[in-house]
Design a protein around this motif. Sequence first.
Motif, short mmCIF file in Angstrom:
data_model
loop_
_atom_site.label_atom_id
_atom_site.label_comp_id
_atom_site.label_asym_id
_atom_site.label_seq_id
_atom_site.Cartn_x
_atom_site.Cartn_y
_atom_site.Cartn_z
N LYS A 163 38.75 33.43 49.44
CA LYS A 163 40.09 33.38 50.04
C LYS A 163 40.47 31.94 50.36
CE LYS A 163 40.27 37.95 52.21
NZ LYS A 163 40.28 38.69 53.50
N GLY A 164 41.70 31.60 50.02
CA GLY A 164 42.18 30.24 50.25
C GLY A 164 41.82 29.27 49.15
N ARG A 165 40.90 29.66 48.25
CA ARG A 165 40.51 28.79 47.14
C ARG A 165 40.96 29.38 45.80
NH1 ARG A 165 35.33 27.94 45.90
NH2 ARG A 165 34.58 29.92 46.74
N PHE A 166 40.87 30.68 45.66
CA PHE A 166 41.22 31.36 44.42
C PHE A 166 42.54 32.09 44.59
CE2 PHE A 166 36.65 32.13 42.63
CZ PHE A 166 36.36 30.78 42.82
N THR A 167 43.30 32.14 43.50
CA THR A 167 44.55 32.88 43.49
C THR A 167 44.63 33.70 42.21
OG1 THR A 167 45.69 31.14 44.73
CG2 THR A 167 47.06 32.75 43.60
N ILE A 168 44.86 35.00 42.37
CA ILE A 168 45.07 35.86 41.21
C ILE A 168 46.56 36.09 41.05
CG2 ILE A 168 44.77 37.98 42.58
CD1 ILE A 168 43.50 39.27 40.08
N PHE A 169 47.04 36.01 39.83
CA PHE A 169 48.45 36.28 39.58
C PHE A 169 48.57 36.77 38.15
CE2 PHE A 169 49.55 32.39 37.17
CZ PHE A 169 48.48 31.55 37.51
N ARG A 170 49.72 37.32 37.82
CA ARG A 170 49.88 37.90 36.50
C ARG A 170 51.28 37.64 35.97
NH1 ARG A 170 48.53 44.01 37.19
NH2 ARG A 170 49.16 44.09 34.98
N ASP A 171 51.38 37.67 34.66
CA ASP A 171 52.66 37.57 33.97
C ASP A 171 52.72 38.76 33.02
OD1 ASP A 171 54.84 37.01 32.39
OD2 ASP A 171 54.40 34.89 32.21
N ASN A 172 53.38 39.81 33.43
CA ASN A 172 53.42 41.02 32.62
C ASN A 172 54.19 40.82 31.32
OD1 ASN A 172 51.81 42.51 34.33
ND2 ASN A 172 53.52 43.44 35.44
N ALA A 173 55.10 39.88 31.30
CA ALA A 173 55.81 39.59 30.06
C ALA A 173 54.87 39.04 28.99
CB ALA A 173 56.95 38.62 30.32
#
Length: 121
Positions: free
Chosen positions: A64-74
């Motif tokens: 937490k605070g170091r890693f970020t998960i994100f997505r681009d469904n397109a």
Amino acid sequence: VQLQACGGGLVQAGDSLRLSCAASGRAFSTNGAGWFRQAPGKEREFVAAISRNGGTTTYKNSVKGRFTIFRDNAKNTVYLQMNSLKPEDTCVYYCAAGVGYGIQEGMYGYWGRGTQVTVSS
């Protein structure tokens, strides 16, 4: 759903890496997604997860605070941005997708091959 993870490598402590996981097959936007990791001789562990629309995320406490998960469904892709890497982050990282999402491996029906992340001190 077929998943292909990439972006691993050898970095020094404090550096950053971004892992990508590209999905093909059925509509990726219908799946939650997650990242897990496994160190040699240890069980695979949860790292981060994201809901179908990206609106909800959850993380292992130590990232937490170091890693970020994100997505681009397109683009049918989920990412894991890893900052301030530590030697203890050295693992093979796996992406996963499933109808739901969460910290348990059993929630995911689709898994990609792992990508090695090595952090030197």
